[in-house]
Design a protein around this motif. Structure first.
Motif, PDB file in Angstrom:
ATOM      1  N   GLN A   1       0.792  -1.220   0.000  1.00  0.00           N
ATOM      2  CA  GLN A   1       0.000   0.000   0.000  1.00  0.00           C
ATOM      3  C   GLN A   1       0.830   1.279   0.000  1.00  0.00           C
ATOM      4  N   HIS A   2       1.991   1.248   0.606  1.00  0.00           N
ATOM      5  CA  HIS A   2       2.793   2.460   0.737  1.00  0.00           C
ATOM      6  C   HIS A   2       3.462   2.801  -0.598  1.00  0.00           C
ATOM      7  N   PRO A   3       3.384   4.057  -1.047  1.00  0.00           N
ATOM      8  CA  PRO A   3       3.951   4.426  -2.350  1.00  0.00           C
ATOM      9  C   PRO A   3       5.461   4.187  -2.463  1.00  0.00           C
ATOM     10  N   ILE A   4       6.193   4.385  -1.390  1.00  0.00           N
ATOM     11  CA  ILE A   4       7.644   4.162  -1.461  1.00  0.00           C
ATOM     12  C   ILE A   4       7.929   2.663  -1.573  1.00  0.00           C
ATOM     13  N   ASN A   5       7.151   1.843  -0.894  1.00  0.00           N
ATOM     14  CA  ASN A   5       7.304   0.402  -1.035  1.00  0.00           C
ATOM     15  C   ASN A   5       7.021  -0.017  -2.480  1.00  0.00           C
ATOM     16  N   LEU A   6       5.981   0.542  -3.081  1.00  0.00           N
ATOM     17  CA  LEU A   6       5.688   0.253  -4.491  1.00  0.00           C
ATOM     18  C   LEU A   6       6.862   0.653  -5.378  1.00  0.00           C
ATOM     19  N   ALA A   7       7.411   1.844  -5.136  1.00  0.00           N
ATOM     20  CA  ALA A   7       8.544   2.313  -5.932  1.00  0.00           C
ATOM     21  C   ALA A   7       9.751   1.391  -5.773  1.00  0.00           C
ATOM     22  N   LEU A   8      10.008   0.940  -4.565  1.00  0.00           N
ATOM     23  CA  LEU A   8      11.139   0.027  -4.354  1.00  0.00           C
ATOM     24  C   LEU A   8      10.906  -1.306  -5.052  1.00  0.00           C
ATOM     25  N   HIS A   9       9.674  -1.786  -5.078  1.00  0.00           N
ATOM     26  CA  HIS A   9       9.386  -3.021  -5.807  1.00  0.00           C
ATOM     27  C   HIS A   9       9.625  -2.845  -7.308  1.00  0.00           C
ATOM     28  N   ILE A  10       9.225  -1.692  -7.839  1.00  0.00           N
ATOM     29  CA  ILE A  10       9.445  -1.429  -9.266  1.00  0.00           C
ATOM     30  C   ILE A  10      10.941  -1.338  -9.560  1.00  0.00           C
ATOM     31  N   ILE A  11      11.683  -0.701  -8.681  1.00  0.00           N
ATOM     32  CA  ILE A  11      13.142  -0.647  -8.843  1.00  0.00           C
ATOM     33  C   ILE A  11      13.716  -2.057  -8.857  1.00  0.00           C
ATOM     34  N   GLY A  12      13.238  -2.915  -7.967  1.00  0.00           N
ATOM     35  CA  GLY A  12      13.707  -4.293  -7.920  1.00  0.00           C
ATOM     36  C   GLY A  12      13.394  -5.058  -9.198  1.00  0.00           C
ATOM     37  N   VAL A  13      12.200  -4.847  -9.744  1.00  0.00           N
ATOM     38  CA  VAL A  13      11.838  -5.517 -11.002  1.00  0.00           C
ATOM     39  C   VAL A  13      12.802  -5.108 -12.109  1.00  0.00           C
ATOM     40  N   PHE A  14      13.029  -3.805 -12.248  1.00  0.00           N
ATOM     41  CA  PHE A  14      13.921  -3.345 -13.317  1.00  0.00           C
ATOM     42  C   PHE A  14      15.376  -3.705 -13.051  1.00  0.00           C
ATOM     43  N   ALA A  15      15.792  -3.721 -11.794  1.00  0.00           N
ATOM     44  CA  ALA A  15      17.163  -4.144 -11.478  1.00  0.00           C
ATOM     45  C   ALA A  15      17.359  -5.611 -11.839  1.00  0.00           C
TER      46      ALA A  15
ATOM     47  N   ILE B   1      23.141 -15.205 -11.804  1.00  0.00           N
ATOM     48  CA  ILE B   1      22.762 -15.627 -10.450  1.00  0.00           C
ATOM     49  C   ILE B   1      22.477 -14.431  -9.550  1.00  0.00           C
ATOM     50  N   GLY B   2      22.836 -13.231  -9.980  1.00  0.00           N
ATOM     51  CA  GLY B   2      22.534 -12.023  -9.208  1.00  0.00           C
ATOM     52  C   GLY B   2      21.092 -11.563  -9.350  1.00  0.00           C
ATOM     53  N   PHE B   3      20.324 -12.193 -10.257  1.00  0.00           N
ATOM     54  CA  PHE B   3      18.938 -11.783 -10.461  1.00  0.00           C
ATOM     55  C   PHE B   3      18.114 -11.798  -9.173  1.00  0.00           C
ATOM     56  N   PRO B   4      18.106 -12.897  -8.418  1.00  0.00           N
ATOM     57  CA  PRO B   4      17.256 -12.889  -7.211  1.00  0.00           C
ATOM     58  C   PRO B   4      17.627 -11.788  -6.219  1.00  0.00           C
ATOM     59  N   ILE B   5      18.905 -11.530  -6.088  1.00  0.00           N
ATOM     60  CA  ILE B   5      19.342 -10.499  -5.142  1.00  0.00           C
ATOM     61  C   ILE B   5      18.887  -9.121  -5.619  1.00  0.00           C
ATOM     62  N   ALA B   6      19.110  -8.839  -6.902  1.00  0.00           N
ATOM     63  CA  ALA B   6      18.722  -7.539  -7.443  1.00  0.00           C
ATOM     64  C   ALA B   6      17.211  -7.348  -7.428  1.00  0.00           C
ATOM     65  N   HIS B   7      16.490  -8.422  -7.666  1.00  0.00           N
ATOM     66  CA  HIS B   7      15.033  -8.335  -7.748  1.00  0.00           C
ATOM     67  C   HIS B   7      14.379  -8.210  -6.365  1.00  0.00           C
ATOM     68  N   VAL B   8      14.846  -8.945  -5.406  1.00  0.00           N
ATOM     69  CA  VAL B   8      14.160  -9.058  -4.112  1.00  0.00           C
ATOM     70  C   VAL B   8      14.586  -8.001  -3.099  1.00  0.00           C
ATOM     71  N   THR B   9      15.835  -7.608  -3.092  1.00  0.00           N
ATOM     72  CA  THR B   9      16.356  -6.738  -2.034  1.00  0.00           C
ATOM     73  C   THR B   9      15.597  -5.421  -1.884  1.00  0.00           C
ATOM     74  N   PRO B  10      15.334  -4.668  -2.959  1.00  0.00           N
ATOM     75  CA  PRO B  10      14.592  -3.415  -2.754  1.00  0.00           C
ATOM     76  C   PRO B  10      13.201  -3.636  -2.150  1.00  0.00           C
ATOM     77  N   GLY B  11      12.519  -4.691  -2.559  1.00  0.00           N
ATOM     78  CA  GLY B  11      11.192  -4.974  -2.001  1.00  0.00           C
ATOM     79  C   GLY B  11      11.249  -5.337  -0.531  1.00  0.00           C
ATOM     80  N   LEU B  12      12.262  -6.115  -0.147  1.00  0.00           N
ATOM     81  CA  LEU B  12      12.399  -6.459   1.272  1.00  0.00           C
ATOM     82  C   LEU B  12      12.676  -5.218   2.111  1.00  0.00           C
ATOM     83  N   ILE B  13      13.475  -4.313   1.570  1.00  0.00           N
ATOM     84  CA  ILE B  13      13.730  -3.050   2.274  1.00  0.00           C
ATOM     85  C   ILE B  13      12.431  -2.258   2.401  1.00  0.00           C
ATOM     86  N   GLY B  14      11.645  -2.236   1.326  1.00  0.00           N
ATOM     87  CA  GLY B  14      10.363  -1.528   1.368  1.00  0.00           C
ATOM     88  C   GLY B  14       9.415  -2.089   2.401  1.00  0.00           C
ATOM     89  N   HIS B  15       9.381  -3.410   2.506  1.00  0.00           N
ATOM     90  CA  HIS B  15       8.508  -4.011   3.516  1.00  0.00           C
ATOM     91  C   HIS B  15       9.035  -3.764   4.920  1.00  0.00           C
TER      92      HIS B  15
END
Length: 110
Positions: free
Chosen positions: A24-38, A56-70
């Motif tokens: 729900q939080h806009p910054i969390n959404l933005a971090l998830h989008i950053i993770g998708v593009f990363a 092999i860096g895909f999971p780290i780049a994809h998940v880390t921003p979202g985990l920070i957002g949560h």
């Protein structure tokens, strides 16, 4: 009335109810989008200019921003901070939902 039990829930029901409620939080959404593009950037670079093993860096780049957002913005103590250990829905649904959410937010249909 549709069956919304977790065992019978479809992906579209999961996305509309469980996934969107956790994002729900806009910054969390933005971090998830950053993770998708990363993550997509890591895949693209690994297939073109970087050595292939760097994919092999895909999971780290994809998940880390979202985990920070949560952790910082959309915290849910019942799920915990490390959401990778969730067993209530298939993990690949979250991966697909992240990409769907990014597309929907960027096309202004969130």
């Amino acid at each position: 009335m549709p069956d919304t039990s977790k065992e019978r829930m479809s992906f579209s029901e999961f996305y509309a109810t469980a996934y969107r409620a956790d994002h729900q939080h806009p910054i969390n959404l933005a971090l998830h989008i950053i993770g998708v593009f990363a993550g997509l950037g890591v895949i693209g670079a690994s297939l073109t200019v970087w050595p292939l093993w760097t994919i092999i860096g895909f999971p780290i780049a994809h998940v880390t921003p979202g985990l920070i957002g949560h952790r910082l913005f959309d915290r849910d103590d019942s799920i915990g901070d490390i959401r990778l250990t969730r067993t209530d829905f298939p993990l690949w649904w979250f991966l697909i939902a992240n990409h769907l959410m990014a597309f929907r937010v960027l096309t202004l249909r969130w």
